[in-house]
Every structure is written in C-alpha cells, then in structure tokens.
Design a protein around this motif. Structure first.
Motif, PDB file in Angstrom:
ATOM      1  N   GLY A 192       3.973  -0.274   8.454  1.00  0.00           N
ATOM      2  CA  GLY A 192       3.587   0.548   7.313  1.00  0.00           C
ATOM      3  C   GLY A 192       2.083   0.573   7.154  1.00  0.00           C
ATOM      4  O   GLY A 192       1.346  -0.114   7.858  1.00  0.00           O
ATOM      5  N   LYS A 193       1.666   1.364   6.199  1.00  0.00           N
ATOM      6  CA  LYS A 193       0.259   1.518   5.875  1.00  0.00           C
ATOM      7  C   LYS A 193      -0.292   0.163   5.422  1.00  0.00           C
ATOM      8  O   LYS A 193       0.448  -0.666   4.900  1.00  0.00           O
ATOM      9  CB  LYS A 193       0.182   2.522   4.726  1.00  0.00           C
ATOM     10  CG  LYS A 193      -1.158   3.136   4.475  1.00  0.00           C
ATOM     11  CD  LYS A 193      -0.964   4.427   3.683  1.00  0.00           C
ATOM     12  CE  LYS A 193      -1.079   4.225   2.172  1.00  0.00           C
ATOM     13  NZ  LYS A 193      -2.362   3.669   1.742  1.00  0.00           N
ATOM     14  N   GLY A 194      -1.590  -0.019   5.593  1.00  0.00           N
ATOM     15  CA  GLY A 194      -2.247  -1.231   5.097  1.00  0.00           C
ATOM     16  C   GLY A 194      -2.055  -1.354   3.585  1.00  0.00           C
ATOM     17  O   GLY A 194      -2.022  -0.348   2.883  1.00  0.00           O
ATOM     18  N   GLY A 195      -1.896  -2.557   3.115  1.00  0.00           N
ATOM     19  CA  GLY A 195      -1.809  -2.802   1.688  1.00  0.00           C
ATOM     20  C   GLY A 195      -0.468  -2.477   1.055  1.00  0.00           C
ATOM     21  O   GLY A 195      -0.346  -2.423  -0.170  1.00  0.00           O
ATOM     22  N   THR A 196       0.554  -2.248   1.870  1.00  0.00           N
ATOM     23  CA  THR A 196       1.858  -1.910   1.297  1.00  0.00           C
ATOM     24  C   THR A 196       2.791  -3.118   1.229  1.00  0.00           C
ATOM     25  O   THR A 196       3.929  -2.992   0.772  1.00  0.00           O
ATOM     26  CB  THR A 196       2.558  -0.795   2.114  1.00  0.00           C
ATOM     27  OG1 THR A 196       2.672  -1.222   3.473  1.00  0.00           O
ATOM     28  CG2 THR A 196       1.781   0.505   2.049  1.00  0.00           C
ATOM     29  N   GLY A 197       2.316  -4.257   1.706  1.00  0.00           N
ATOM     30  CA  GLY A 197       3.099  -5.482   1.561  1.00  0.00           C
ATOM     31  C   GLY A 197       3.792  -5.980   2.821  1.00  0.00           C
ATOM     32  O   GLY A 197       4.658  -6.851   2.740  1.00  0.00           O
ATOM     33  N   LYS A 198       3.408  -5.464   3.983  1.00  0.00           N
ATOM     34  CA  LYS A 198       4.010  -5.958   5.235  1.00  0.00           C
ATOM     35  C   LYS A 198       3.915  -7.469   5.352  1.00  0.00           C
ATOM     36  O   LYS A 198       4.917  -8.145   5.560  1.00  0.00           O
ATOM     37  CB  LYS A 198       3.265  -5.379   6.456  1.00  0.00           C
ATOM     38  CG  LYS A 198       3.474  -3.925   6.715  1.00  0.00           C
ATOM     39  CD  LYS A 198       2.710  -3.483   7.951  1.00  0.00           C
ATOM     40  CE  LYS A 198       1.191  -3.620   7.812  1.00  0.00           C
ATOM     41  NZ  LYS A 198       0.614  -2.825   6.729  1.00  0.00           N
ATOM     42  N   THR A 199       2.688  -7.959   5.217  1.00  0.00           N
ATOM     43  CA  THR A 199       2.454  -9.386   5.416  1.00  0.00           C
ATOM     44  C   THR A 199       3.190 -10.209   4.369  1.00  0.00           C
ATOM     45  O   THR A 199       3.855 -11.199   4.694  1.00  0.00           O
ATOM     46  CB  THR A 199       0.937  -9.665   5.346  1.00  0.00           C
ATOM     47  OG1 THR A 199       0.311  -8.878   6.354  1.00  0.00           O
ATOM     48  CG2 THR A 199       0.638 -11.126   5.566  1.00  0.00           C
ATOM     49  N   THR A 200       3.098  -9.777   3.130  1.00  0.00           N
ATOM     50  CA  THR A 200       3.724 -10.522   2.040  1.00  0.00           C
ATOM     51  C   THR A 200       5.239 -10.563   2.220  1.00  0.00           C
ATOM     52  O   THR A 200       5.874 -11.618   2.090  1.00  0.00           O
ATOM     53  CB  THR A 200       3.387  -9.838   0.692  1.00  0.00           C
ATOM     54  OG1 THR A 200       1.970  -9.692   0.617  1.00  0.00           O
ATOM     55  CG2 THR A 200       3.893 -10.639  -0.480  1.00  0.00           C
TER      56      THR A 200
ATOM     57  N   PRO B  42      -5.512 -10.737  10.350  1.00  0.00           N
ATOM     58  CA  PRO B  42      -4.283 -11.265   9.785  1.00  0.00           C
ATOM     59  C   PRO B  42      -4.481 -12.063   8.492  1.00  0.00           C
ATOM     60  O   PRO B  42      -5.503 -12.721   8.310  1.00  0.00           O
ATOM     61  CB  PRO B  42      -3.762 -12.184  10.890  1.00  0.00           C
ATOM     62  CG  PRO B  42      -4.976 -12.612  11.629  1.00  0.00           C
ATOM     63  CD  PRO B  42      -5.960 -11.505  11.512  1.00  0.00           C
ATOM     64  N   THR B  43      -3.503 -11.976   7.609  1.00  0.00           N
ATOM     65  CA  THR B  43      -3.536 -12.755   6.378  1.00  0.00           C
ATOM     66  C   THR B  43      -2.189 -13.440   6.177  1.00  0.00           C
ATOM     67  O   THR B  43      -1.875 -13.899   5.094  1.00  0.00           O
ATOM     68  CB  THR B  43      -3.828 -11.852   5.153  1.00  0.00           C
ATOM     69  OG1 THR B  43      -2.916 -10.742   5.192  1.00  0.00           O
ATOM     70  CG2 THR B  43      -5.239 -11.332   5.165  1.00  0.00           C
ATOM     71  N   LEU B  44      -1.429 -13.483   7.256  1.00  0.00           N
ATOM     72  CA  LEU B  44      -0.079 -14.033   7.179  1.00  0.00           C
ATOM     73  C   LEU B  44      -0.061 -15.469   6.667  1.00  0.00           C
ATOM     74  O   LEU B  44       0.697 -15.803   5.752  1.00  0.00           O
ATOM     75  CB  LEU B  44       0.561 -13.959   8.565  1.00  0.00           C
ATOM     76  CG  LEU B  44       1.926 -14.602   8.699  1.00  0.00           C
ATOM     77  CD1 LEU B  44       2.945 -13.845   7.877  1.00  0.00           C
ATOM     78  CD2 LEU B  44       2.352 -14.648  10.152  1.00  0.00           C
TER      79      LEU B  44
ATOM     80  N   ASN C 252       7.381  -0.568  -2.269  1.00  0.00           N
ATOM     81  CA  ASN C 252       6.890  -1.814  -2.856  1.00  0.00           C
ATOM     82  C   ASN C 252       5.923  -1.537  -4.005  1.00  0.00           C
ATOM     83  O   ASN C 252       5.339  -0.459  -4.086  1.00  0.00           O
ATOM     84  CB  ASN C 252       6.196  -2.626  -1.751  1.00  0.00           C
ATOM     85  CG  ASN C 252       5.855  -4.047  -2.194  1.00  0.00           C
ATOM     86  OD1 ASN C 252       6.433  -4.564  -3.165  1.00  0.00           O
ATOM     87  ND2 ASN C 252       4.934  -4.671  -1.487  1.00  0.00           N
ATOM     88  N   MET C 253       5.791  -2.501  -4.863  1.00  0.00           N
ATOM     89  CA  MET C 253       4.850  -2.471  -5.990  1.00  0.00           C
ATOM     90  C   MET C 253       5.144  -1.309  -6.929  1.00  0.00           C
ATOM     91  O   MET C 253       4.225  -0.623  -7.403  1.00  0.00           O
ATOM     92  CB  MET C 253       3.407  -2.402  -5.482  1.00  0.00           C
ATOM     93  CG  MET C 253       3.050  -3.637  -4.666  1.00  0.00           C
ATOM     94  SD  MET C 253       1.357  -3.656  -4.170  1.00  0.00           S
ATOM     95  CE  MET C 253       1.519  -3.702  -2.404  1.00  0.00           C
ATOM     96  N   VAL C 254       6.406  -1.086  -7.150  1.00  0.00           N
ATOM     97  CA  VAL C 254       6.818  -0.006  -8.038  1.00  0.00           C
ATOM     98  C   VAL C 254       6.633  -0.449  -9.489  1.00  0.00           C
ATOM     99  O   VAL C 254       7.039  -1.543  -9.861  1.00  0.00           O
ATOM    100  CB  VAL C 254       8.305   0.353  -7.771  1.00  0.00           C
ATOM    101  CG1 VAL C 254       8.801   1.367  -8.781  1.00  0.00           C
ATOM    102  CG2 VAL C 254       8.454   0.882  -6.347  1.00  0.00           C
TER     103      VAL C 254
END
Ligand SMILES: Nc1ncnc2c1ncn2[C@@H]1O[C@H](COP(=O)(O)OP(=O)(O)O)[C@@H](O)[C@H]1O
Ligand SMILES: [Mg+2]
Length: 306
Positions: free
Chosen positions: A10-18, A43-45, A240-242
């Motif tokens: 997905g796009k950056g900042g959409t919560g993939k890593t989280t 990475p921020t995993l 995410n983040m709705v």
C-alpha cells in the motif's frame, strides 16, 4: 504446515508496518513460529515492535524473529548469490572482467528483485509457520513485482538468443566451466517462475492497506488491478485510520495530539529554524481553490522555500 506469507502492500503511511507488526505479535501469541521481514528501504518495523532497529540483524522479539535489510546488505547478498553466475553468463558472450558484476549490481531493479528472492528462500526453507512481510511503499512494491515479471521474460528471450549463437560462442569460450550459460539462464528463468508462483500461490495472503481518502483509493485501485493482472489474489483491502463519529473520534484525535506535542518539540530541537508545521485541515486539500488556501498557509508559516 507449509509456510504462509502474510504480506502488506500500500501507499506510504497507510499502516503497512504497524499492521504487519501487530500481525506478527498476534500470530506469535497464537503459538506460531513467525518471521517478520521489512523490505522497506527506510524501515520502521522494529520501531513499531518496540525494539528500536534491527537493520541487518535477525532480532528476537519474544519468540518472533524480525529483520530489516539495508540496501547495502541486499546488494552484498545478491553478489554472493548471483555474482559468479552473472559473470559466467556475460563473459561467455563478451570479453569482460569481473567488474561486470559490480556494473550489473548497480542496475536498477537488482535489489528489488533480490528482496523477492530473499523472501522466496525463507519461504522455501520452511522454518517458519508464517512470514509476515512489510513491503516497500506502493511505488517500490510495484516495481519489485514488475521486475520479477520482466526478469522472467528477459530470461526467456536470453535463452532463445543463446541458442541461436550457441555454436559460435562455444568455439570462442576461453574457459571451460561445468555450468554453461544456457543452463544458468534456464535456472534463472525457473527461479523467476518459482517466485511468481509463490506470489500467486494459496500460501500467499496478500493485504492492501489504505487510508480512506481519495489518493489512497487511487493507489489501492492501481495495486489491485496490477495484482489481478498477475493472478495474485488480494485477500483483504484494509481501510485504516478511519474516523468514527462521536466520542471515539475525539479521543483518538486527542491521543494523536499528545504524541504530536512530543514529536513537535523534538523536531523543533533538532531542526530549529528549518522546521515549520501545517495544521490538520478542516477541509480537503484538493482542487485549485483549496490548494491556494493551503498555499497561503504554507507561505504564512514559512514552509516552502522558493
Ligand atoms: N489505526 C491506526 N490508528 C492510529 N495510528 C495509526 C494506525 N495505523 C497506523 N498508525 C500510525 O500511522 C503512521 C503510519 O503507519 P505505518 O505503519 O508506518 O505506515 P506504512 O508502513 O504504510 O508507511 C504511524 O505513525 C503509525 O503508528
Ligand atoms: Mg512502513
């Protein structure tokens, strides 16, 4: 059980890593053996997992094994695995020295392709119940996917080309190795095919994460159609983040505001005069009028140097 891959795109900042980190923790809790891997170049995993950074170090987080790979390590591993083979194939066609390996290593797409191969190798070894895979943000993820297809096609062409000139080349070959270029090209092709099969297999559980805004929607559609085209089934699209109406919405914004205060102080401390801020807008920043309004704000806060 065969190792399953749970991947997030997905796009950056959409919560993939989280969400990848949460999935790893949840599966570990359920008793599974989990390897969580980030192939994001920034990475921020492990930050999300609460252990700082695990760049180039297989790190244990409880019973989870976590790893982030730097670009340098990816290229080093690529050299170790493919360097000799690349040299053997190219030197059969052209009078080149081993520096050709570095030249090829610098080609765009090499590290993307190697990341796919890396996941494939871990998957094939079957040491884990789950590989949770935090992929690079949209553009990088798609590039990674495309490179694998292109490689497969190129190898098919390369094999044909080699067959056409095989007789001549074999007379010219200076050294004799057990592996002939056509054999290696065939192996590479099979490898690319195996990686594509892995992606399209039922053991690959692909998730797209998105924010519920129009740009997120556009990226999601693009990703979805690309996966579809390659017969890779998308299992979930996660919005995410709705923002939910009522109390929970306020509470979440307040919580975010608290984290922001701390971070703003840090930014201020480190970046002082070159730092500025833009508020979360009460209107959507799209279209000429809205963008002009945003521009006024950017100018007022000294956010753009022009
Ligand atoms: N549902 C959520 N609610 C609040 N914050 C979230 C949520 N999901 C992710 N975040 C936060 O949003 C930011 C971006 O998430 P991240 O996982 O880094 O996205 P990505 O890996 O896709 O770039 C991070 O600060 C993360 O903590
Ligand atoms: Mg990320």
């Amino acid at each position: 059980m065969a190792t399953k891959i749970v991947s997030f795109w997905g796009k950056g900042g959409t919560g993939k890593t989280t969400i990848a980190a949460a999935t790893a923790v949840g599966l570990e809790e359920a008793g599974y053996k989990v390897f969580v891997f980030s192939s994001d170049p920034t990475p921020t995993l492990c930050l999300a997992l609460g252990v700082g950074n695990c760049v180039d170090r297989l790190t244990r987080v409880g019973r989870i094994e976590a790893l982030e790979l730097s670009e340098e390590t990816v290229l080093r591993l690529w050299r170790e695995r493919f360097g000799d083979e690349v040299y053997e194939v190219i030197s059969a066609f052209l009078p080149v020295g081993r520096e050709i390996i570095d030249y090829v290593a610098g080609a765009p797409g090499i590290s993307d392709q190697f990341l796919m191969y890396y996941v494939y190798e871990v998957w094939r070894r079957g040491d884990y119940d789950y590989i949770v895979w935090d992929t690079p943000a949209a553009g990088g993820g798609l590039r990674m996917l495309r490179i694998e297809y292109e490689l497969y096609q190129h190898m098919t062409e390369a094999a044909k080309l080699y067959l056409r000139v095989k007789g001549v080349l074999e007379k010219l070959r200076r050294k004799t190795t057990t592996r002939t270029p056509d054999k290696l090209i065939e192996e590479w092709k099979e490898l690319a095919k195996a990686i594509l099969d892995m992606l399209a297999s039922n053991n690959h559980l692909l998730h797209i994460t998105t924010t519920a805004d129009l740009l997120g929607l556009a990226v999601t559609r693009k990703l979805y159609s690309e996966f579809n085209m390659h017969n890779i089934r998308v299992r979930r699209v996660i919005a995410n983040m709705v923002l939910e109406r009522g109390q929970s919405c306020l509470a979440s914004i307040e919580e975010l505001a608290r984290e922001q205060q701390t971070v703003l102080e840090e930014l201020e401390k480190q970046f002082g005069e070159i730092m500025c801020s833009v508020p979360l807008l009460e209107w959507r920043p799209r279209g000429r009028q809205a963008l002009l309004k945003l521009w006024e704000l950017l100018e007022k806060n000294g956010c753009v140097v022009f």
